[in-house]
Design a protein around this motif. Structure first.
Motif, PDB file in Angstrom:
ATOM      1  N   GLY A 190      32.617  -2.132 -15.778  1.00  0.00           N
ATOM      2  CA  GLY A 190      33.100  -3.375 -16.191  1.00  0.00           C
ATOM      3  C   GLY A 190      34.040  -4.100 -15.420  1.00  0.00           C
ATOM      4  N   ALA A 191      35.171  -3.492 -15.263  1.00  0.00           N
ATOM      5  CA  ALA A 191      36.333  -4.013 -14.533  1.00  0.00           C
ATOM      6  C   ALA A 191      36.018  -4.394 -13.165  1.00  0.00           C
ATOM      7  N   ALA A 192      35.036  -3.840 -12.505  1.00  0.00           N
ATOM      8  CA  ALA A 192      34.703  -4.143 -11.251  1.00  0.00           C
ATOM      9  C   ALA A 192      33.512  -5.257 -11.135  1.00  0.00           C
ATOM     10  N   ALA A 193      32.715  -5.388 -12.170  1.00  0.00           N
ATOM     11  CA  ALA A 193      31.715  -6.232 -11.991  1.00  0.00           C
ATOM     12  C   ALA A 193      31.634  -7.637 -11.629  1.00  0.00           C
ATOM     13  N   PHE A 194      32.819  -8.324 -11.805  1.00  0.00           N
ATOM     14  CA  PHE A 194      32.784  -9.731 -11.717  1.00  0.00           C
ATOM     15  C   PHE A 194      32.964  -9.775 -10.017  1.00  0.00           C
ATOM     16  N   ASP A 195      34.096  -8.942  -9.404  1.00  0.00           N
ATOM     17  CA  ASP A 195      34.304  -9.076  -8.077  1.00  0.00           C
ATOM     18  C   ASP A 195      32.988  -8.231  -7.408  1.00  0.00           C
ATOM     19  N   TYR A 196      32.516  -7.411  -7.958  1.00  0.00           N
ATOM     20  CA  TYR A 196      31.365  -6.783  -7.235  1.00  0.00           C
ATOM     21  C   TYR A 196      30.207  -7.666  -6.994  1.00  0.00           C
ATOM     22  N   LEU A 197      29.925  -8.398  -7.884  1.00  0.00           N
ATOM     23  CA  LEU A 197      28.772  -9.477  -7.985  1.00  0.00           C
ATOM     24  C   LEU A 197      29.165 -10.499  -6.803  1.00  0.00           C
ATOM     25  N   PHE A 198      30.562 -11.052  -6.659  1.00  0.00           N
ATOM     26  CA  PHE A 198      30.901 -11.989  -5.644  1.00  0.00           C
ATOM     27  C   PHE A 198      30.716 -11.247  -4.220  1.00  0.00           C
ATOM     28  N   TYR A 199      31.045 -10.047  -4.243  1.00  0.00           N
ATOM     29  CA  TYR A 199      31.066  -9.321  -3.023  1.00  0.00           C
ATOM     30  C   TYR A 199      29.446  -9.273  -2.651  1.00  0.00           C
ATOM     31  N   CYS A 200      28.684  -8.866  -3.551  1.00  0.00           N
ATOM     32  CA  CYS A 200      27.185  -8.718  -3.306  1.00  0.00           C
ATOM     33  C   CYS A 200      26.628  -9.976  -2.711  1.00  0.00           C
ATOM     34  N   GLY A 201      26.856 -11.116  -3.478  1.00  0.00           N
ATOM     35  CA  GLY A 201      26.346 -12.453  -2.927  1.00  0.00           C
ATOM     36  C   GLY A 201      27.002 -12.934  -1.747  1.00  0.00           C
ATOM     37  N   TYR A 202      28.286 -12.506  -1.250  1.00  0.00           N
ATOM     38  CA  TYR A 202      28.748 -13.039  -0.118  1.00  0.00           C
ATOM     39  C   TYR A 202      28.048 -12.192   1.142  1.00  0.00           C
ATOM     40  N   VAL A 203      27.742 -11.113   1.030  1.00  0.00           N
ATOM     41  CA  VAL A 203      27.054 -10.074   2.028  1.00  0.00           C
ATOM     42  C   VAL A 203      25.690 -10.421   1.851  1.00  0.00           C
ATOM     43  N   ALA A 204      24.888 -10.662   0.723  1.00  0.00           N
ATOM     44  CA  ALA A 204      23.438 -11.350   0.942  1.00  0.00           C
ATOM     45  C   ALA A 204      23.563 -12.736   1.552  1.00  0.00           C
ATOM     46  N   LEU A 205      24.317 -13.500   1.299  1.00  0.00           N
ATOM     47  CA  LEU A 205      24.201 -14.704   1.706  1.00  0.00           C
ATOM     48  C   LEU A 205      24.365 -14.568   3.296  1.00  0.00           C
ATOM     49  N   GLY A 206      25.229 -13.637   4.065  1.00  0.00           N
ATOM     50  CA  GLY A 206      25.603 -13.568   5.315  1.00  0.00           C
ATOM     51  C   GLY A 206      23.984 -12.731   5.857  1.00  0.00           C
ATOM     52  N   TYR A 207      23.437 -12.042   5.082  1.00  0.00           N
ATOM     53  CA  TYR A 207      22.097 -11.533   5.700  1.00  0.00           C
ATOM     54  C   TYR A 207      21.277 -12.571   5.787  1.00  0.00           C
ATOM     55  N   TRP A 208      21.195 -13.631   4.844  1.00  0.00           N
ATOM     56  CA  TRP A 208      20.456 -14.564   5.158  1.00  0.00           C
ATOM     57  C   TRP A 208      20.624 -15.692   6.180  1.00  0.00           C
ATOM     58  N   TRP A 209      21.764 -15.999   6.474  1.00  0.00           N
ATOM     59  CA  TRP A 209      22.477 -16.604   7.645  1.00  0.00           C
ATOM     60  C   TRP A 209      21.935 -16.124   8.985  1.00  0.00           C
ATOM     61  N   ALA A 210      22.049 -14.653   8.951  1.00  0.00           N
ATOM     62  CA  ALA A 210      21.578 -14.081  10.341  1.00  0.00           C
ATOM     63  C   ALA A 210      20.005 -14.148  10.523  1.00  0.00           C
TER      64      ALA A 210
END
Length: 107
Positions: free
Chosen positions: A29-49
């Motif tokens: 739970g403590a990691a959830a908020f930042d983990y979701l943001f982290y995942c989103g930034y990396v996923a969006l990087g994938y789509w930019w590539a």
């Protein structure tokens, strides 16, 4: 290369959260908020590539391809590094969050 690095880091973060959660379920739970943001930034990087690769393979004008590449470069140099703050927050663990007195939230 930055995307490969982030994908590997993402996998390590996921494993680390899971390992810490074995000892303390609050870690998830403590990691959830930042983990979701982290995942989103990396996923969006994938789509930019992918977007750049698709543009390069298309019949679009060179100006379009250049624009797509420059926008992706902006994302990778200015936006993707935001994962560093989220990674640091994830790695800080649940201790400081769980130390907050629940009664303080009743006000």
């Amino acid at each position: 290369a930055p995307l490969r690095t982030k994908a590997a880091e993402w996998q390590q973060l996921t494993s680390a959260i899971g390992q810490r959660a074995v000892a303390n379920a609050d870690e998830v739970g403590a990691a959830a908020f930042d983990y979701l943001f982290y995942c989103g930034y990396v996923a969006l990087g994938y789509w930019w590539a992918r977007s750049v690769a698709a543009a390069e393979a298309s019949r679009q004008s060179q100006a379009f391809k250049d624009s797509k590449r420059e926008t992706a470069r902006f994302y990778f140099t200015r936006i993707l590094p935001r994962t560093l703050a989220h990674k640091a927050a994830i790695e800080s663990g649940a201790g400081s969050l769980m130390a907050l007195d629940a009664a303080a939230f009743d006000a």
